[in-house]
Design an enzyme around this catalytic site. Structure first.
Site, mmCIF file in Angstrom:
data_model
loop_
_atom_site.group_PDB
_atom_site.id
_atom_site.type_symbol
_atom_site.label_atom_id
_atom_site.label_comp_id
_atom_site.label_asym_id
_atom_site.label_seq_id
_atom_site.Cartn_x
_atom_site.Cartn_y
_atom_site.Cartn_z
ATOM 1 N N TYR A 147 0.828 -1.212 0.000
ATOM 2 C CA TYR A 147 0.000 0.000 0.000
ATOM 3 C C TYR A 147 0.866 1.268 0.000
ATOM 4 O O TYR A 147 0.366 2.358 0.199
ATOM 5 C CB TYR A 147 -0.942 -0.002 1.207
ATOM 6 C CG TYR A 147 -1.931 -1.155 1.161
ATOM 7 C CD1 TYR A 147 -2.981 -1.148 0.249
ATOM 8 C CD2 TYR A 147 -1.808 -2.248 2.003
ATOM 9 C CE1 TYR A 147 -3.887 -2.203 0.184
ATOM 10 C CE2 TYR A 147 -2.705 -3.308 1.946
ATOM 11 C CZ TYR A 147 -3.738 -3.276 1.033
ATOM 12 O OH TYR A 147 -4.633 -4.325 0.969
ATOM 13 N N HIS A 448 4.906 -6.392 -4.389
ATOM 14 C CA HIS A 448 3.479 -6.657 -4.581
ATOM 15 C C HIS A 448 2.659 -5.410 -4.321
ATOM 16 O O HIS A 448 3.074 -4.495 -3.615
ATOM 17 C CB HIS A 448 3.005 -7.817 -3.699
ATOM 18 C CG HIS A 448 3.134 -7.564 -2.214
ATOM 19 N ND1 HIS A 448 2.090 -7.199 -1.419
ATOM 20 C CD2 HIS A 448 4.215 -7.622 -1.403
ATOM 21 C CE1 HIS A 448 2.508 -7.047 -0.176
ATOM 22 N NE2 HIS A 448 3.794 -7.292 -0.137
ATOM 23 N N ARG A 530 -9.219 -0.232 0.796
ATOM 24 C CA ARG A 530 -7.909 0.297 1.193
ATOM 25 C C ARG A 530 -7.084 0.312 -0.075
ATOM 26 O O ARG A 530 -7.300 -0.515 -0.957
ATOM 27 C CB ARG A 530 -7.317 -0.709 2.172
ATOM 28 C CG ARG A 530 -5.988 -0.414 2.770
ATOM 29 C CD ARG A 530 -5.629 -1.609 3.652
ATOM 30 N NE ARG A 530 -4.447 -1.376 4.442
ATOM 31 C CZ ARG A 530 -3.879 -2.305 5.221
ATOM 32 N NH1 ARG A 530 -4.396 -3.509 5.305
ATOM 33 N NH2 ARG A 530 -2.813 -2.027 5.922
#
Ligand code: ADP
Length: 602
Positions: A147, A448, A530
């Site tokens: 993220y 990732h 998210r």
């Protein structure tokens, strides 16, 4: 250090380093580290775009301001980010940039990192940022990998690394089953603290797949774990927050002087303000209360496999009533076999070296060779409570799951100790692990990034999302790793795209795929729970009902709480007035570029 030397160098441990690995996981961490550096080829580059100075301040003024900050906090607590960007790995992650960047690595970088040691010092940093109009970006541990990690959204922000010096467990209350923590407390550290106090049999933590993130960072970003307490935000109680103008507030019962229920009752009196401090840029959380789970008196992991991709819809429809009525008690996972194969830790090249996604028959043949055997989907769950209570629930589950032809219950006794199942078993009983890292080795220089839409727990929705994901992954030649995480009344589909962070074409394909996924899913009514820094504007833009009324409200709050726009500008798509209308939003068209054209003058 060469990669070979790095692979052999030791892993920092708790309690020596607040972000270290607990001694009981050290051997595993060493092996993980060796595996990661064996697959690494990305060279350490000289810095390309120095110095990094945030827009809106001249370089000399910025350097003077940093000198002033050093006066306030001590020389050693302010570091300029002008060294080569070291990616490290999970346990030795950088706080200067996104170690898994999907853009050019110089995009989301900090100009400097500052280490406050107390709430008062956080206030000083905030006042300093307002005085000089410098953007700051708070992190707790900075391990929000997938993220954005530790990276700021605005290039040149000063990262406020709270965890390094503010990492105390302020309280563990063994009667109320609560704790109060500072930003630098990881799930590993909280678990170790329970063990030290002889409480780990008495009360459980709820850990995400990997335990190295901070309790606060994970919770404010609305992460999940896998015991029945899985929804971290729902389980927290009480925040202490430094506002963007420097005042400190305590929420809930914390506002009552001499209160005795800050960690027991989250709401207090009046509007429930905690919500505006999660997935936002409205405050810096310096303390948080968290609930702990009583030991339920027993637990038992179980695993089922299902033979066909098409079994997904029926399985999800079977899961819904079981989950809503708490027969299925934890945020359980339905994982696709492709990710199961990747979780073996072997690179993709072991299975297939051709272009495009690894063919499914290759994946299935590989699965047939494993202790679990050939399958399309695997369900991982845990039953809690004493044996007779578990037996009742497990019998119901067994009857329902076996309605799917070919469903198999895997006998855990047949699974070797390093099988992925046992990692899920530990995590579901609140024992943090590091196993989940393994699938990142799928690509060389593996990184990732996630696509995580929310959906009803309905077979038709699961089928639609699976088809959408498969089609777009095929279009971009990317392996598809879907896992459905079933909450109480909704599920998140978590799709992790693994890419080579040293391969520009691979990164571009991953990003294009993500942008398509977000847009197409939104058109069908699915929004992300998210997201990564690079997608925040796009995802925020999909929540556009009534002419973007929610974002207008968020902007109004932002301007009221942070009039100078210093705190984490752009996080979650919320831009302060100084930045708005200057092209800071990242969209498909902005490509690699994360910056806009200046800010409103002070
Ligand atoms: P983790 O602790 O899981 O490694 P991070 O520290 O990277 O997670 O935090 C995730 C995100 O949440 C950060 O990028 C930041 O925007 C936000 N965040 C983390 N800690 C705080 C905090 N104490 N106050 C406000 N926002 C925070």
């Amino acid at each position: 250090m060469s990669f070979a030397e790095e692979a052999k160098s030791d892993v920092p441990t708790l309690p020596g380093t607040h972000s270290g690995i607990p001694p009981f996981l050290l051997e595993k961490a060493r092996r993980a580290k060796a595996g990661i550096f064996e697959g690494r080829t990305k060279p350490q580059k000289e810095r390309q775009r120095l110095p990094v100075v945030p827009q809106g301040i001249e370089r000399d003024d910025f350097l003077k301001a940093l000198a002033e900050l050093k006066e306030l906090l001590g020389d050693g607590n302010v570091e300029i980010n002008d060294k080569p960007l070291r990616d490290g790995w999970y346990m030795e992650h950088p706080n200067t940039h996104d170690m898994m960047t999907i853009l050019d690595e110089e995009e989301f970088v900090a100009s400097a990192v500052v280490y406050p040691g107390s709430t008062e010092e956080v206030q000083q940093v905030v006042l300093w940022a307002n005085k000089h109009r410098v953007p700051i970006f708070p992190i707790s541990m900075g391990r929000n990998l997938g993220y954005g990690g530790a990276a700021p959204r605005v290039r040149g922000s000063v990262t406020v690394d709270l965890g390094r010096r503010m990492n105390k467990i302020l309280d563990i209350n063994a009667e109320d089953y609560t704790c109060l923590v500072e930003p630098g407390v990881s799930f590993y550290a909280l678990y170790e603290a329970l063990k030290e106090r002889g409480l780990e049999e008495h009360m459980w933590i709820d850990t995400p797949d990997l335990g190295g993130g901070s309790v606060i960072g994970n919770t404010v970003d609305r992460g999940v774990g896998y015991t029945p307490y899985g929804d971290h935000w729902a389980c927290h109680s009480g925040l202490e927050v430094v506002l963007p103008t420097g005042e400190v507030i305590r929420t809930g019962m914390g506002a009552l002087p001499n209160n005795n229920t800050w960690q027991a009752f989250p709401y207090g009196f009046g509007p429930y303000s905690d919500g505006i401090f999660s997935q936002s840029n409205f405050g810096i959380v310096t303390k948080m209360g968290m609930t702990l789970m009583p030991n339920p008196g027993g637990y038992e992991s179980f695993m089922y496999t299902f033979p066909n991709d098409d079994d997904l819809a029926q399985l999800i429809d079977i899961i819904r009533p079981l989950r809503i009525s708490n027969i299925l008690e934890n945020v359980a996972q339905v994982r696709h076999v492709t990710q199961y194969i990747a979780a073996s830790g072997h690179p993709r090249s072991k299975f297939y070296t051709g272009p495009g996604p690894v063919p499914q028959d290759v994946i299935r043949a590989a699965a047939a060779e494993t202790p679990v055997g050939d399958h399309a989907w695997a369900y991982y769950g845990m039953a809690y409570g004493p044996a007779h209570i578990r037996a009742h629930k497990l019998a119901l589950i067994d009857r329902e799951f076996r309605r799917i032809p070919g469903a198999r219950r895997i006998d855990p006794a047949t699974l070797p100790a390093d099988e992925y199942f046992w990692s899920r078993d530990r995590v579901a009983r609140g024992v943090p692990d590091i196993h989940e890292l393994r699938w990142v080795n799928w690509a060389p220089n593996g990184a990732h990034i996630a696509f995580s839409p929310v959906s009803p727990i309905r077979g038709a929705d699961a089928r639609r999302l699976f088809a959408l994901g498969r089609r777009l992954h095929d279009k971009y030649g990317i392996d598809f790793f879907p896992a459905f995480c079933v909450g109480l009344r909704e599920m998140h589909l978590i799709v992790e795209i693994v890419f080579d962070r040293d391969d520009a074409a691979n990164k571009a394909a991953a990003l294009a795929c993500l942008r398509d996924l977000v847009d197409e899913a939104a058109r069908e009514g699915y929004g992300e729970y998210r997201t990564h820094l690079v997608l925040m504007d796009q995802v925020a833009g999909t929540y556009s009902w009534n002419d973007g009324a929610l974002m207008k409200f968020n902007e109004r709050l932002k301007d009221a709480l942070d009039p100078n726009g210093i705190l984490a500008p752009g996080r979650c798509g919320i831009w302060p007035r100084r930045y708005r209308g200057r092209g800071w939003e990242m969209t498909r068209e902005s490509g690699e570029r994360s910056e806009g054209n200046g800010v409103e003058p002070a």
